[in-house]
Design an enzyme around this catalytic site. Structure first.
Site, PDB file in Angstrom:
ATOM      1  N   ASN A   3      16.124 -67.123  21.507  1.00 16.85           N
ATOM      2  CA  ASN A   3      14.881 -66.668  20.859  1.00 16.85           C
ATOM      3  C   ASN A   3      14.928 -66.761  19.337  1.00 16.85           C
ATOM      4  OD1 ASN A   3      12.391 -64.730  20.625  1.00 16.85           O
ATOM      5  ND2 ASN A   3      14.032 -63.683  19.519  1.00 16.85           N
TER       6      ASN A   3
ATOM      7  N   ARG B 199      14.448 -57.554  16.256  1.00 15.37           N
ATOM      8  CA  ARG B 199      13.039 -57.208  15.997  1.00 15.37           C
ATOM      9  C   ARG B 199      12.143 -58.232  16.709  1.00 15.37           C
ATOM     10  NH1 ARG B 199      12.166 -59.664   9.855  1.00 15.37           N
ATOM     11  NH2 ARG B 199      11.602 -61.720  10.663  1.00 15.37           N
TER      12      ARG B 199
ATOM     13  N   ASP C  70      25.415 -65.182  14.063  1.00 18.85           N
ATOM     14  CA  ASP C  70      24.639 -66.256  13.438  1.00 18.85           C
ATOM     15  C   ASP C  70      24.622 -67.417  14.433  1.00 18.85           C
ATOM     16  OD1 ASP C  70      23.737 -68.465  12.043  1.00 18.85           O
ATOM     17  OD2 ASP C  70      24.819 -67.974  10.200  1.00 18.85           O
ATOM     18  N   VAL C  71      23.443 -67.755  14.953  1.00 20.13           N
ATOM     19  CA  VAL C  71      23.366 -68.756  16.035  1.00 20.13           C
ATOM     20  C   VAL C  71      23.781 -70.160  15.596  1.00 20.13           C
ATOM     21  CG1 VAL C  71      21.600 -67.536  17.374  1.00 20.13           C
ATOM     22  CG2 VAL C  71      20.885 -69.234  15.657  1.00 20.13           C
TER      23      VAL C  71
ATOM     24  N   MET D  32       9.737 -60.507  18.938  1.00 22.51           N
ATOM     25  CA  MET D  32       9.681 -60.757  20.381  1.00 22.51           C
ATOM     26  C   MET D  32      11.013 -60.485  21.065  1.00 22.51           C
ATOM     27  SD  MET D  32       7.249 -64.001  21.083  1.00 22.51           S
ATOM     28  CE  MET D  32       7.089 -64.860  19.552  1.00 22.51           C
TER      29      MET D  32
ATOM     30  N   LYS E  89      10.992 -77.572  17.162  1.00 22.54           N
ATOM     31  CA  LYS E  89      10.443 -76.980  18.392  1.00 22.54           C
ATOM     32  C   LYS E  89      10.193 -78.053  19.461  1.00 22.54           C
ATOM     33  CE  LYS E  89      10.590 -72.605  17.313  1.00 22.54           C
ATOM     34  NZ  LYS E  89      11.491 -71.695  18.027  1.00 22.54           N
TER      35      LYS E  89
ATOM     36  N   ASP F  54      21.826 -60.871  16.464  1.00 22.09           N
ATOM     37  CA  ASP F  54      20.955 -61.206  15.322  1.00 22.09           C
ATOM     38  C   ASP F  54      21.802 -61.308  14.054  1.00 22.09           C
ATOM     39  OD1 ASP F  54      18.671 -61.193  13.398  1.00 22.09           O
ATOM     40  OD2 ASP F  54      17.542 -60.561  15.151  1.00 22.09           O
TER      41      ASP F  54
ATOM     42  N   THR G 274       5.027 -63.597  11.747  1.00 18.52           N
ATOM     43  CA  THR G 274       3.652 -63.961  11.372  1.00 18.52           C
ATOM     44  C   THR G 274       3.038 -62.938  10.421  1.00 18.52           C
ATOM     45  OG1 THR G 274       2.977 -62.923  13.444  1.00 18.52           O
ATOM     46  CG2 THR G 274       3.019 -65.331  13.404  1.00 18.52           C
TER      47      THR G 274
ATOM     48  N   TYR H 171       9.520 -77.338  11.244  1.00 19.30           N
ATOM     49  CA  TYR H 171       9.328 -76.397  12.367  1.00 19.30           C
ATOM     50  C   TYR H 171       8.902 -77.162  13.619  1.00 19.30           C
ATOM     51  CZ  TYR H 171       7.900 -72.135  14.859  1.00 19.30           C
ATOM     52  OH  TYR H 171       7.786 -71.109  15.777  1.00 19.30           O
TER      53      TYR H 171
HETATM   54  P1  NDP Z   1      11.041 -62.757  14.058  1.00 24.04           P
HETATM   55  O1  NDP Z   1      11.250 -63.394  12.733  1.00 24.04           O
HETATM   56  O2  NDP Z   1      10.269 -61.486  14.111  1.00 24.04           O
HETATM   57  O3  NDP Z   1      12.424 -62.558  14.816  1.00 24.04           O
HETATM   58  C1  NDP Z   1      13.384 -63.584  14.868  1.00 24.04           C
HETATM   59  C2  NDP Z   1      14.735 -63.010  14.581  1.00 24.04           C
HETATM   60  O4  NDP Z   1      15.709 -64.075  14.562  1.00 24.04           O
HETATM   61  C3  NDP Z   1      14.811 -62.329  13.210  1.00 24.04           C
HETATM   62  O5  NDP Z   1      15.450 -61.077  13.293  1.00 24.04           O
HETATM   63  C4  NDP Z   1      15.600 -63.328  12.421  1.00 24.04           C
HETATM   64  O6  NDP Z   1      16.268 -62.816  11.275  1.00 24.04           O
HETATM   65  C5  NDP Z   1      16.578 -63.821  13.471  1.00 24.04           C
HETATM   66  N1  NDP Z   1      17.346 -64.976  13.014  1.00 24.04           N
HETATM   67  C6  NDP Z   1      17.005 -65.891  12.057  1.00 24.04           C
HETATM   68  N2  NDP Z   1      18.017 -66.732  11.847  1.00 24.04           N
HETATM   69  C7  NDP Z   1      19.020 -66.365  12.675  1.00 24.04           C
HETATM   70  C8  NDP Z   1      20.343 -66.842  12.898  1.00 24.04           C
HETATM   71  N3  NDP Z   1      20.839 -67.867  12.195  1.00 24.04           N
HETATM   72  N4  NDP Z   1      21.096 -66.234  13.829  1.00 24.04           N
HETATM   73  C9  NDP Z   1      20.629 -65.175  14.513  1.00 24.04           C
HETATM   74  N5  NDP Z   1      19.405 -64.659  14.324  1.00 24.04           N
HETATM   75  C10 NDP Z   1      18.610 -65.241  13.415  1.00 24.04           C
HETATM   76  O7  NDP Z   1      10.355 -63.890  14.957  1.00 24.04           O
HETATM   77  P2  NDP Z   1       9.442 -63.829  16.273  1.00 24.04           P
HETATM   78  O8  NDP Z   1       9.831 -62.682  17.121  1.00 24.04           O
HETATM   79  O9  NDP Z   1       8.052 -64.018  15.866  1.00 24.04           O
HETATM   80  O10 NDP Z   1       9.896 -65.216  16.932  1.00 24.04           O
HETATM   81  C11 NDP Z   1      10.843 -65.338  17.976  1.00 24.04           C
HETATM   82  C12 NDP Z   1      10.849 -66.787  18.428  1.00 24.04           C
HETATM   83  O11 NDP Z   1       9.542 -67.166  18.860  1.00 24.04           O
HETATM   84  C13 NDP Z   1      11.221 -67.790  17.334  1.00 24.04           C
HETATM   85  O12 NDP Z   1      12.018 -68.810  17.886  1.00 24.04           O
HETATM   86  C14 NDP Z   1       9.879 -68.355  16.905  1.00 24.04           C
HETATM   87  O13 NDP Z   1       9.974 -69.652  16.356  1.00 24.04           O
HETATM   88  C15 NDP Z   1       9.119 -68.343  18.209  1.00 24.04           C
HETATM   89  N6  NDP Z   1       7.671 -68.315  18.070  1.00 24.04           N
HETATM   90  C16 NDP Z   1       7.035 -67.326  17.364  1.00 24.04           C
HETATM   91  C17 NDP Z   1       5.660 -67.317  17.284  1.00 24.04           C
HETATM   92  C18 NDP Z   1       4.900 -66.245  16.588  1.00 24.04           C
HETATM   93  O14 NDP Z   1       3.664 -66.396  16.418  1.00 24.04           O
HETATM   94  N7  NDP Z   1       5.503 -65.157  16.157  1.00 24.04           N
HETATM   95  C19 NDP Z   1       4.857 -68.374  17.909  1.00 24.04           C
HETATM   96  C20 NDP Z   1       5.624 -69.356  18.624  1.00 24.04           C
HETATM   97  C21 NDP Z   1       6.973 -69.322  18.693  1.00 24.04           C
HETATM   98  P3  NDP Z   1      15.666 -63.132   9.767  1.00 24.04           P
HETATM   99  O15 NDP Z   1      14.516 -62.254   9.598  1.00 24.04           O
HETATM  100  O16 NDP Z   1      16.797 -62.835   8.861  1.00 24.04           O
HETATM  101  O17 NDP Z   1      15.259 -64.584   9.732  1.00 24.04           O
END
Ligand code: NDP
Length: 247
Positions: A85, A16, A58-59, A18, A154, A37, A188, A150
């Site tokens: 990501n 889901r 799981d990363v 980005m 980062k 994911d 967000t 966080y």
């Molecule tokens: P989302 O939460 O929409 O998507 C991130 C995905 O990563 C989720 O499906 C999440 O699952 C998954 N995830 C979490 N933990 C793990 C794991 N251990 N192994 C594999 N997958 C995992 O986030 P965004 O798309 O918003 O963010 C993507 C990246 O961009 C992140 O690194 C975030 O920190 C960064 N970012 C985002 C910003 C924003 O404003 N949205 C701004 C700046 C940076 P689950 O829901 O279960 O956690």
């Protein structure tokens, strides 16, 4: 010809947000894509057709990474693009932040990126080319309220990007970090730890006076994944509507 023709990409956290946006554009541009994911990303992958496959992953786990990278190799050939990501943001006041909160940010946002780079590098070396795109944040460039773990993780991503770029540059593997501002994704807009009115307000206070959609980061990630960015490595790429430009 697509801008990613011949590339094999792994995009973590691709079910889901980005990650899913990156996957859609990567497939359109000719790449073979594995989205991974901890959430189920089967549906996201199926929508993108035979050049996209979902793998549960799981990363934070070395054995998961080894399985994903080997299976990708069998399915599409050696990985040549990695988008690290997957990430979490659990925002809390500093005096309510627990060791467990810190540890889970460390494991997903930092250790996950390290493992991904270390385990994919031999496959990129075998292929003779590679581009690693590590998703950091503007929180990897400047501090933010209620975000100690966080921000720490980062910043770490930004730092290890440079170290990896130095180690693997001679093998034709480029490593860059991307620093998005506030983007409309489930992180967000559907995150109980994030105040949505504050999210929109942050956008209004930035020079471009808005937050962004995922595609605006995807376009930057696409450039870094492709050979168009062939002379960029160890660098920081910010897309934040000018939020951290100054005041
Ligand atoms: P989302 O939460 O929409 O998507 C991130 C995905 O990563 C989720 O499906 C999440 O699952 C998954 N995830 C979490 N933990 C793990 C794991 N251990 N192994 C594999 N997958 C995992 O986030 P965004 O798309 O918003 O963010 C993507 C990246 O961009 C992140 O690194 C975030 O920190 C960064 N970012 C985002 C910003 C924003 O404003 N949205 C701004 C700046 C940076 P689950 O829901 O279960 O956690």
């Amino acid at each position: 010809m697509g801008r990613l023709e011949g590339k094999v990409a792994i995009i973590t956290g691709g079910a889901r947000g980005m990650g899913a946006s990156h996957a859609e554009v990567f497939v359109k541009e000719g790449a073979k894509v594995v989205i991974t994911d901890i959430l189920d990303g089967q549906e996201t992958a199926e929508k993108l057709g035979p050049n996209c496959t979902f793998m549960k992953h799981d990363v934070t786990l070395r054995e998961d990474w080894e399985r994903v990278v080997k299976e990708t190799d069998k399915l599409y050939g050696p990985v040549t693009v990695l988008v690290n990501n997957a990430g979490i943001a659990k925002l809390k006041p500093w005096d309510q932040t627990t060791d467990e909160d810190y540890d889970i940010h460390y494991r997903i946002n930092q250790l996950g990126v390290y493992l991904g780079m270390q385990i994919t590098a031999p496959f990129m070396i075998k292929a003779g080319i590679g581009s690693i795109v590590n998703i950091s944040s503007i929180a990897g460039m400047a501090g933010g309220a209620n975000a100690l773990p966080y921000v720490a993780t980062k910043f770490a991503v930004r730092g290890m990007t440079k170290a990896a770029a130095i180690d693997w540059g001679p093998m034709n593997i480029r490593v860059n970090s991307v620093h998005p501002g506030v983007i409309r994704t489930p992180m967000t807009m559907e995150n109980p730890d994030v105040d949505k009115s504050l999210v929109e307000q942050m956008g209004e206070l930035s020079p471009l006076k808005r937050i962004a959609d995922a595609i605006e980061i995807t376009n930057l990630v696409l450039y870094l994944a492709s050979d168009e960015s062939s002379f960029s490595t160890g660098s920081e790429f910010i897309a934040d509507g000018g939020q951290i430009a100054g005041f």
